[in-house]
Each structure stands twice: as structure tokens, then as C-alpha cells.
Design a protein around this motif. Structure first.
Motif, mmCIF file in Angstrom:
data_model
loop_
_atom_site.group_PDB
_atom_site.id
_atom_site.type_symbol
_atom_site.label_atom_id
_atom_site.label_comp_id
_atom_site.label_asym_id
_atom_site.label_seq_id
_atom_site.Cartn_x
_atom_site.Cartn_y
_atom_site.Cartn_z
ATOM 1 N N LEU A 115 -0.311 3.639 -2.560
ATOM 2 C CA LEU A 115 0.865 3.348 -3.381
ATOM 3 C C LEU A 115 0.516 2.404 -4.521
ATOM 4 N N LEU A 116 -0.334 1.454 -4.216
ATOM 5 C CA LEU A 116 -0.718 0.441 -5.201
ATOM 6 C C LEU A 116 -1.200 1.077 -6.508
ATOM 7 N N GLN A 117 -1.961 2.160 -6.386
ATOM 8 C CA GLN A 117 -2.524 2.831 -7.565
ATOM 9 C C GLN A 117 -1.448 3.560 -8.371
ATOM 10 N N ARG A 118 -0.353 3.929 -7.694
ATOM 11 C CA ARG A 118 0.606 4.835 -8.332
ATOM 12 C C ARG A 118 1.851 4.129 -8.848
ATOM 13 N N LEU A 119 1.970 2.831 -8.565
ATOM 14 C CA LEU A 119 3.210 2.118 -8.911
ATOM 15 C C LEU A 119 2.971 1.062 -9.981
ATOM 16 N N PRO A 120 3.892 0.976 -10.956
ATOM 17 C CA PRO A 120 3.817 -0.148 -11.882
ATOM 18 C C PRO A 120 4.089 -1.457 -11.127
ATOM 19 N N LYS A 121 3.460 -2.528 -11.603
ATOM 20 C CA LYS A 121 3.579 -3.832 -10.938
ATOM 21 C C LYS A 121 5.038 -4.309 -10.821
ATOM 22 N N THR A 122 5.837 -3.971 -11.826
ATOM 23 C CA THR A 122 7.239 -4.390 -11.792
ATOM 24 C C THR A 122 7.936 -3.880 -10.532
ATOM 25 N N LEU A 123 7.650 -2.639 -10.148
ATOM 26 C CA LEU A 123 8.305 -2.063 -8.971
ATOM 27 C C LEU A 123 7.770 -2.688 -7.681
#
Lengths: 187, 187
Positions: B162-170
Motif C-alpha cells: 500500500l505504501l507504494q501506491r498511496l500519496p502521503k496525505t492519505l
């Protein structure tokens, strides 16, 4: 007194006397004195506890000695360290009695046996687990979104009975707010 | 592609081809484009969603316009507004697609029908719900006990994909930490 368990199951699925007797034969009655510890962090967890009367709590003691409360359980509620119980791993939580308490214990073996034997009991436990899941989602949302005052107000409206029976320190630990903040709110 | 669902069920209970076909006949395939909304706050919720590929999120928008994230769901995960779905009440959460996503939808009617028809599917959903309950308890403990750095590290170790696929804001909204704090941690 086990009628309280029957009423809870029958809110979801009707039972004959014979069926309830069979179900009940998988439980064991146990009594705990106030302050007695049912499960200690690090224990293997044998049982889920259905509270018939009294009050229990499940809590986590962190490295700094601060207690966080995962759950309370009064009459008609279930409590254990579910991760340790379902996965047969060591307990993260300590469970102790805040009042003298009578429970019906259900081992994982007996739970799975009952669920395999009686489709309607599997149905009952699925429904209970769904309800529990929803309640935990609400609590997460409250932790993410609500300030101390809102959390305390939600607690009062959800659990008016518990409010009377719990010291403020424990309510503060459950809500994730400081004892001082809670004191200001609850005067 | 529905094999992903079969594999998930068969981790808990074996199925014949015929049984799986019967189960699958209760689901409907749906496709959503990136940014498309599956459920809007206030909607009635018809379906639970099993993600075959893509990425969805369930979030709550508070009065001040701040977004809190209840859940993400990538391949092999389930997502909906469970309170609204199980109790047939209005949605609290908005569910939208972070990537183009294919799901199998399961209505509450079909879920209950399947569970009533097939004891082993009731067993499957009970086990899934138990696992979900444990995961939410872990998240509550993390919210009560862990600081931003610890939460972020737990997230990385639990959900490396998930870490790779999500913007930090989310990720920050999910963890209940500020975007600025997370930026300092993730450099």
C-alpha cells in the motif's frame, strides 16, 4: 441465570430448550472476586468470557507503565484477548475484575465445535462479530475525529450504566484522554 | 479472475467447482474508473465489495472538511460502509476509487441467502469477521498508544504494498497524524 445467554442468542435465532441445553453444556461457570486477574499479559488464552453479572476490563500496559483500556464488559457482554484466543498466541492484554463477576467461559475448541455442529450458532457468532466490527469502526472514527469532550459525551450516551460503575481514571484511559481533561469535563 | 475470491475462501474452507460456481452466481462484477465514487455519504448501501484489482478507500469528511480514512482496500480485500450495509442505514463514509478498480459486489440479501444455504460460507464470513475485529483492535491500540513515528512504522511493516501506491496525505489521514509530521518521518 444462564437465561441471559439464551436471551442474547434468541435475539438472533430461536432455540428449543434442548438446543439451549446442548449449547450451555459447552460452557463452564466461573466466579472471580473483585481485583482478580483472569488473563495476564503473556498468558495463553483458553477462553472467551460471557459476563452474567459483574464488570471486567481488558487493558494494555505500555512500556512507560501507562494503562490503555481496550474494552469493558458488563452483564450480557463478551470479553477476552481475541487475537490471542482466536490465533492461540500469547495475550497482549490483561483482563481483570472491576467487580465480583460471574462468567460463562467458552474454550476455542468448544466454540468451533458448537459452530460446526449447529449452523444457527455459527450464524449467531457471525452476527455478533459483525456488530463488534461496526462498534470498533465507530470507536476508531471517534479517536480520529473527536476531541475529549465529544468522546466523553459519546461514551455517556452509549454506555450510561457503565458511567456509574467506573472510576473516571478508567474512563479516561478508555477514551484516550488525560484524567485532568476528563475531570474538567465531568464536573 | 474470480479465482482470487475462490483462493480466499479456500484458505478457510475447501470448495467443489460446483459450490464455487453457486457462490459466484450471487456476486456481480463491476468496474470503476479512478476517482469514481462507489458510495456517497448519506446513500443507502446495497453492497459489500470484494476487490479483484485496483484500490479503494472509505473515508469520513468531518464538519471542518477534514478527511479521516477508515479503510483502504486493494486486491483480495473487502470494503463497504459496514454499519450502513449490515443495518441498512445511511452511509457515514464515502467510498471512492484511488485506481481503476474491478470488484465483485455482494448484496446483503445475497450474503444472508448464501450464509443460510451453505453452512461453510457462514463459517467463512464468521472467520473473516473475527480477523477483521482483531485488526481493528490492533488499530485502536495503535491510536491510543503509539506516536506518529511508531504508527507510520507499523503501517509500513503491515502494508508494504500500500505504501507504494498511496500519496502521503492519505496515509497521514489513515494514521491520524498531520501531513507535515509524516513528511518529516518518511524522508
Amino acid at each position: 441465570m444462564s437465561e441471559i445467554l439464551r436471551r442474547q442468542i434468541e435475539k438472533i435465532t430461536p432455540l428449543t430448550d434442548q438446543e439451549f441445553e446442548y449449547i450451555l453444556s459447552h460452557f463452564t461457570l466461573k466466579k472471580f472476586k473483585k481485583h482478580q486477574i483472569l488473563i495476564q499479559e503473556g498468558d495463553t488464552v483458553q477462553n472467551d468470557y460471557f459476563v452474567m453479572n459483574g464488570l471486567l476490563k481488558a487493558s494494555y500496559l505500555n512500556k512507560e507503565g501507562k494503562e490503555h483500556i481496550m474494552q469493558f464488559a458488563m452483564e450480557d457482554w463478551w470479553i477476552t484477548d481475541y487475537q490471542a484466543y482466536f490465533n492461540q498466541t500469547e495475550a497482549t492484554f490483561t483482563i481483570d475484575a472491576l467487580e465480583s463477576t460471574e462468567v460463562l467461559t467458552l474454550s476455542l475448541y468448544n466454540r468451533e465445535k458448537l459452530c460446526a455442529d449447529m449452523h444457527k450458532i455459527e450464524h449467531f457468532f457471525r452476527k455478533k462479530s459483525n456488530n463488534g466490527y461496526i462498534a470498533l469502526q465507530r470507536r476508531i472514527l471517534s479517536l480520529l475525529n473527536s476531541n475529549a469532550k465529544e468522546r466523553y459525551e459519546q461514551f455517556i450516551s452509549q454506555y450510561p450504566t457503565l458511567l456509574q460503575r467506573l472510576p473516571k481514571t478508567l474512563i479516561a484511559s478508555y477514551l484516550g484522554v488525560s484524567r485532568e481533561t476528563l475531570s474538567r469535563l465531568s464536573v
